[in-house]
Design a protein around this motif. Structure first.
Motif, PDB file in Angstrom:
ATOM      1  N   SER A 176       0.817  -1.213   0.000  1.00  0.00           N
ATOM      2  CA  SER A 176       0.000   0.000   0.000  1.00  0.00           C
ATOM      3  C   SER A 176       0.852   1.266   0.000  1.00  0.00           C
ATOM      4  CB  SER A 176      -0.927   0.002   1.232  1.00  0.00           C
ATOM      5  OG  SER A 176      -0.167   0.095   2.437  1.00  0.00           O
ATOM      6  N   TYR A 177       2.165   1.142   0.191  1.00  0.00           N
ATOM      7  CA  TYR A 177       3.048   2.310   0.182  1.00  0.00           C
ATOM      8  C   TYR A 177       3.306   2.734  -1.266  1.00  0.00           C
ATOM      9  CZ  TYR A 177       4.186   1.789   5.147  1.00  0.00           C
ATOM     10  OH  TYR A 177       4.114   1.725   6.517  1.00  0.00           O
ATOM     11  N   PRO A 178       3.243   4.040  -1.550  1.00  0.00           N
ATOM     12  CA  PRO A 178       3.540   4.498  -2.916  1.00  0.00           C
ATOM     13  C   PRO A 178       4.964   4.161  -3.349  1.00  0.00           C
ATOM     14  CG  PRO A 178       2.439   6.225  -1.653  1.00  0.00           C
ATOM     15  CD  PRO A 178       2.792   5.148  -0.685  1.00  0.00           C
ATOM     16  N   LEU A 441      15.881  -6.484 -13.025  1.00  0.00           N
ATOM     17  CA  LEU A 441      16.609  -6.011 -11.848  1.00  0.00           C
ATOM     18  C   LEU A 441      17.910  -5.307 -12.223  1.00  0.00           C
ATOM     19  CD1 LEU A 441      16.033  -8.933  -9.319  1.00  0.00           C
ATOM     20  CD2 LEU A 441      14.987  -6.672  -9.321  1.00  0.00           C
ATOM     21  N   SER A 442      18.549  -5.743 -13.299  1.00  0.00           N
ATOM     22  CA  SER A 442      19.787  -5.061 -13.693  1.00  0.00           C
ATOM     23  C   SER A 442      19.488  -3.631 -14.135  1.00  0.00           C
ATOM     24  CB  SER A 442      20.480  -5.832 -14.817  1.00  0.00           C
ATOM     25  OG  SER A 442      19.693  -5.866 -15.993  1.00  0.00           O
ATOM     26  N   GLN A 443      18.350  -3.424 -14.804  1.00  0.00           N
ATOM     27  CA  GLN A 443      17.956  -2.069 -15.184  1.00  0.00           C
ATOM     28  C   GLN A 443      17.690  -1.221 -13.939  1.00  0.00           C
ATOM     29  OE1 GLN A 443      14.552  -2.722 -17.701  1.00  0.00           O
ATOM     30  NE2 GLN A 443      15.784  -3.219 -19.506  1.00  0.00           N
ATOM     31  N   LYS A 444      16.990  -1.802 -12.967  1.00  0.00           N
ATOM     32  CA  LYS A 444      16.721  -1.071 -11.725  1.00  0.00           C
ATOM     33  C   LYS A 444      18.016  -0.804 -10.963  1.00  0.00           C
ATOM     34  CE  LYS A 444      12.010  -2.757 -10.822  1.00  0.00           C
ATOM     35  NZ  LYS A 444      11.151  -3.468  -9.841  1.00  0.00           N
ATOM     36  N   TRP A 445      18.905  -1.794 -10.966  1.00  0.00           N
ATOM     37  CA  TRP A 445      20.179  -1.668 -10.258  1.00  0.00           C
ATOM     38  C   TRP A 445      21.001  -0.501 -10.804  1.00  0.00           C
ATOM     39  CZ3 TRP A 445      25.164  -2.819 -12.296  1.00  0.00           C
ATOM     40  CH2 TRP A 445      26.187  -2.914 -11.345  1.00  0.00           C
ATOM     41  N   LYS A 446      21.092  -0.416 -12.128  1.00  0.00           N
ATOM     42  CA  LYS A 446      21.811   0.705 -12.736  1.00  0.00           C
ATOM     43  C   LYS A 446      21.122   2.031 -12.429  1.00  0.00           C
ATOM     44  CE  LYS A 446      23.369  -2.155 -16.624  1.00  0.00           C
ATOM     45  NZ  LYS A 446      23.188  -2.440 -18.083  1.00  0.00           N
ATOM     46  N   LYS A 447      19.814   2.027 -12.484  1.00  0.00           N
ATOM     47  CA  LYS A 447      19.057   3.264 -12.292  1.00  0.00           C
ATOM     48  C   LYS A 447      19.170   3.789 -10.868  1.00  0.00           C
ATOM     49  CE  LYS A 447      14.546   5.329 -13.252  1.00  0.00           C
ATOM     50  NZ  LYS A 447      13.242   5.113 -13.937  1.00  0.00           N
ATOM     51  N   ILE A 448      19.107   2.881  -9.883  1.00  0.00           N
ATOM     52  CA  ILE A 448      19.101   3.362  -8.507  1.00  0.00           C
ATOM     53  C   ILE A 448      20.435   3.990  -8.135  1.00  0.00           C
ATOM     54  CG2 ILE A 448      19.858   1.237  -7.319  1.00  0.00           C
ATOM     55  CD1 ILE A 448      17.597   1.867  -5.257  1.00  0.00           C
ATOM     56  N   ILE A 518       9.475  -2.458  -6.070  1.00  0.00           N
ATOM     57  CA  ILE A 518       8.963  -1.166  -6.499  1.00  0.00           C
ATOM     58  C   ILE A 518       8.949  -1.065  -8.023  1.00  0.00           C
ATOM     59  CG2 ILE A 518      11.235  -0.055  -6.395  1.00  0.00           C
ATOM     60  CD1 ILE A 518       9.777   2.483  -5.396  1.00  0.00           C
ATOM     61  N   ALA A 519       7.915  -0.440  -8.570  1.00  0.00           N
ATOM     62  CA  ALA A 519       7.836  -0.225 -10.017  1.00  0.00           C
ATOM     63  C   ALA A 519       8.937   0.748 -10.433  1.00  0.00           C
ATOM     64  CB  ALA A 519       6.465   0.321 -10.388  1.00  0.00           C
ATOM     65  N   GLU A 520       9.514   0.500 -11.595  1.00  0.00           N
ATOM     66  CA  GLU A 520      10.655   1.315 -12.024  1.00  0.00           C
ATOM     67  C   GLU A 520      10.286   2.787 -12.138  1.00  0.00           C
ATOM     68  OE1 GLU A 520      14.082   1.374 -15.543  1.00  0.00           O
ATOM     69  OE2 GLU A 520      12.627  -0.268 -15.416  1.00  0.00           O
ATOM     70  N   GLU A 521       9.066   3.094 -12.568  1.00  0.00           N
ATOM     71  CA  GLU A 521       8.681   4.492 -12.719  1.00  0.00           C
ATOM     72  C   GLU A 521       8.490   5.204 -11.380  1.00  0.00           C
ATOM     73  OE1 GLU A 521       4.903   1.954 -13.113  1.00  0.00           O
ATOM     74  OE2 GLU A 521       6.989   1.907 -13.822  1.00  0.00           O
ATOM     75  N   LYS A 522       8.386   4.419 -10.283  1.00  0.00           N
ATOM     76  CA  LYS A 522       8.238   5.021  -8.952  1.00  0.00           C
ATOM     77  C   LYS A 522       9.586   5.277  -8.285  1.00  0.00           C
ATOM     78  CE  LYS A 522       3.700   5.049  -8.354  1.00  0.00           C
ATOM     79  NZ  LYS A 522       3.105   4.276  -7.256  1.00  0.00           N
ATOM     80  N   MET A 523      10.658   4.774  -8.866  1.00  0.00           N
ATOM     81  CA  MET A 523      11.950   4.873  -8.200  1.00  0.00           C
ATOM     82  C   MET A 523      12.439   6.320  -8.081  1.00  0.00           C
ATOM     83  SD  MET A 523      13.882   1.530  -9.836  1.00  0.00           S
ATOM     84  CE  MET A 523      15.413   1.843  -8.970  1.00  0.00           C
TER      85      MET A 523
END
Length: 538
Positions: A176-178, A441-448, A518-523
Motif C-alpha cells: 500500500s506504500y507508494p 533487476l539489472s535495469q533497476k540496479w543501474k538506475k538506482i 517497487i515499479a521502475e517508474e516510482k523509483m
C-alpha cells in the motif's frame, strides 16, 4: 419427511459444538415441528444477505459461492425441511450462470453438506452437520475442569523466549506504500505465475499424483533432487550425489536445521557484521557463543581471529545486508583457515543468480575438498518468496544427520510442491524466469545508483555487482531509525540498518533500499522524496 428432536445423549457439547448448535439448533427444532411453506422469493431472500458483498474477481466464482452457502448453512438460516432455491431462481438472484450454481450444489452434495432428493431438490444434510458439531463432554469431567482460581503463566515454563528477540520488522501492508523500497519482495512476474499454475495443475494429474500422495517419511522428491543436481549446482560450480542433497522449507529453515545440529552453549559461532538478524537469533536461541567479524568492500574480513570458531556463517555471493561480493582471495583464505583451525563453513548463497557484472562467481562449496562447507540455497527467493523451498548441499554424513533431524521436525516439505518445482525446473521455466528477473533487476540496479548520485549527494552507496538492494551510508548526524519513521509517514518505505549491527556503539546511519518490488517508474520520485527528507533533517 419427518425429523426427530435431538436425542438426550446429544445434549452435552464442547465449546465448538455449543457454538455450532446455537446457530443450527433452531433449525433442528423447527424441523421437528413440521414443514412450513415458503415461496421461492422468500427462500432466496433468506440467503440474500450472504451475497450482498461483491464477488472477488481475483478468485474462482464457484469457490466463493460455495463458501458463502456453507456459511449460511452453518448459521442455520435455512429450514431443514425446505429445498434450497432452484438453480434457475438462485442464479438469477446472484447474477451468475445456472450451470455455476448447479456445479456448486453438486460439490456440496459430494462434501456432505447437502443431499439430493429426487424430484424435490437439494436439502441440508442434517446428519452430516450434527456429526461436525457433536463434540461431547462427559458430565463427570465437568466437575474437574480447571477454573480461573489457578491461572496459567506460560512464561514460567519457557526455556527460551523467541518472542523477546530483536527481529527484522517490515510492514505487512508494504504494497500500500507508494514507494516501497523493501528488500526480500519482488514484483509479480505474470508469465512465471501462469507457468507455475500449469505445473501445479500438471503435478496434480494421475500421472504425477502417485509421487506425492504417500508420505515420503524422511526422503525427498527424486525428480526435484535430480533437477537440483543437473540444473542448479553446475551454475554454482560443483556437483553432488543425491545423498548429499536435502530439500528444506526455504533457506532459513536450512539455517535453523544446521544450527540445531551444531550449535549449543559453549560452541563458538562466528558471523559477519553487519549481518543477517534472523541467523543471529537462531544461533543465540541454541546458546551459541557469538563472535562478529567486520565487512568491507571485499566481504567479511578473514584472519587469525577465526581461530577457536566451530561454525562460521557467511553470505559470500551477496553479503547480507551490504550486498557486496566476497573476493576470490578471501574465499580461498577462508577455506584455508577452516582446514587449519578445524571449523565448519556455513555458506548462505541465497541470491546466487542475481549478479549483473562479470561471470557468476563459484560458490565456496566448489572449492571444498574436505567436506567442511555446508551450502544453503533458496529455490523460491528469486521466484516466489512465499513458496518456501530451498536445499542444503553438504557432506553425505552431515546430510544423513540433517535428514534424521528434519524427520523429527516435519518429515519432509510438501511432496506436491516439490513435484511442481521439479516440473517447473525440467521445462526450463525457472531459467526463463531468472533471465527475465536479471533483465528487470539489472535495469533497476543501474538506475538506482544513478538516482542516488543525483538526488542523494551527501550519501554514500556501497558498490555491488548485483542483487536486489543497495546499502547506503547517511551523513553522520542523520539517524536511520528516525528517517525511516518520517519516510513511512510520507509513503516512502526504507529499512534502517540499526538491527543489522550486533556490537555496542555500532553505526546508526545506515539504510537499505530494496528495489525488487517497487515499479521502475516510482523509483525516481521515491528517491527525490528521500532527498527532501534528508535536506529537511539537515
Amino acid at each position: 419427511m419427518q425429523y426427530s428432536p435431538l436425542e438426550p445423549e446429544s445434549e452435552n457439547y464442547g465449546a465448538r459444538g455449543i457454538a455450532g448448535l446455537c446457530r443450527f439448533g433452531k433449525q433442528l427444532q423447527t424441523a421437528a415441528l413440521g414443514p412450513t411453506e415458503f415461496r421461492d422469493d422468500q427462500k432466496v431472500q433468506m440467503l440474500a444477505t450472504y451475497f450482498d458483498t461483491p464477488f472477488d474477481p481475483g478468485r474462482r466464482l464457484q469457490h466463493q459461492i460455495q463458501e458463502r452457502l456453507i456459511e449460511a448453512i452453518l448459521d442455520g438460516v435455512w429450514p431443514l425441511h425446505e429445498p434450497l432455491p432452484a438453480t434457475r431462481v438462485f442464479s438469477s438472484e446472484i447474477k451468475v450462470s445456472r450451470n455455476t450454481v448447479a456445479i456448486v450444489y453438486e460439490r456440496l452434495v459430494e462434501d456432505g453438506y447437502l443431499k439430493s432428493v429426487s424430484r424435490r431438490g437439494y436439502f441440508i444434510n442434517e446428519r452430516h452437520i450434527r456429526e461436525q458439531l457433536n463434540i461431547r463432554v462427559d458430565d463427570h469431567a465437568k466437575d474437574i475442569l480447571p477454573t480461573a482460581e489457578h491461572p496459567f503463566n506460560p512464561q514460567a515454563f519457557l526455556t527460551y523466549s523467541y518472542a523477546a528477540q530483536e527481529n527484522i520488522s517490515k510492514p505487512a501492508d508494504w504494497q500500500s506504500y507508494p514507494y516501497p523500497f523493501i528488500y526480500g519482495q519482488l514484483a509479480p512476474d505474470k508469465t512465471s505465475v501462469a507457468r507455475w499454475r500449469d505445473c501445479v495443475r500438471l503435478a496434480g494429474t494421475a500421472q504425477h499424483a502417485p509421487t506425492w500422495i504417500g508420505d515420503l517419511v524422511d526422503q525427498d522428491e527424486p525428480m526435484l533432487v535430480n533437477q537440483i543436481i543437473r540444473r542448479m549446482l553446475p551454475q554454482r560450480g560443483f556437483r553432488a550425489e543425491p545423498d548429499e542433497i536435502l530439500v528444506t522449507v526455504g533457506a532459513q529453515n536450512a539455517l535453523f536445521l544446521v544450527a540445531q545440529l551444531f550449535c549449543r552453549p559453549g560452541v563458538r559461532t562466528d558471523m559477519e557484521e553487519p549481518g543477517y538478524v534472523d541467523t543471529r537469533n537462531i544461533f543465540q536461541s541454541f546458546g551459541a557463543e557469538l563472535k562478529y567479524h567486520p565487512v568491507d568492500s571485499n566481504g567479511m574480513r578473514v584472519g587469525d581471529e577465526l581461530k577457536g570458531a566451530r561454525l562460521v556463517y557467511v553470505t559470500p555471493g551477496h553479503q547480507s545486508p551490504t550486498n557486496v561480493t566476497m573476493s576470490m582471495e578471501r574465499r580461498l583464505r577462508l577455506l584455508a583457515h577452516a582446514e587449519t583451525h578445524d571449523f565448519i563453513v556455513l555458506e548462505d548463497d541465497y541470491e546466487h543468480e542475481l549478479n549483473f557484472i562479470g561471470a557468476q562467481k563459484p560458490s565456496l562449496r566448489s572449492f571444498d575438498r574436505t567436506g567442511r562447507v555446508i551450502h544453503v540455497a533458496s529455490l523460491s527467493k528469486a521466484l516466489f518468496p512465499g513458496l518456501r523451498l530451498g536445499f542444503i548441499a553438504a557432506d553425505r554424513r552431515i546430510i544423513r544427520e540433517l535428514r534424521a533431524l528434519r524427520r523429527l521436525m516435519y518429515r519432509h516439505p510438501s511432496a506436491l510442491d516439490q513435484r511442481a518445482m521439479a516440473i517447473f525446473l525440467s521445462e526450463g521455466h525457472y531459467d526463463s524466469h531468472i533471465r527475465r528477473q536479471r533483465k528487470v533487476l539489472s535495469q533497476k540496479w543501474k538506475k538506482i545508483f544513478r538516482l542516488i548520485e543525483t538526488h542523494l549527494p551527501t550519501c554514500q552507496a556501497t558498490v555491488t555487482t548485483g542483487g536486489s538492494g543497495v546499502w547506503i551510508r547517511l551523513p553522520e548526524r542523520i539517524r536511520a531509525a528516525e528517517l525511516q519513521s518520517r519516510a513511512a509517514r510520507q509513503g516512502l518505505l526504507i529499512e534502517a540498518g540499526d538491527d543489522r549491527y550486533f556490537s555496542p556503539n555500532s553505526p546508526r546511519n545506515r539504510i537499505r533500499l530494496g528495489f525488487g518490488a517497487i515499479a521502475e517508474e516510482k523509483m525516481e520520485p521515491g528517491i527525490k522524496l528521500l532527498g527532501q527528507l534528508l535536506a529537511d533533517s539537515r
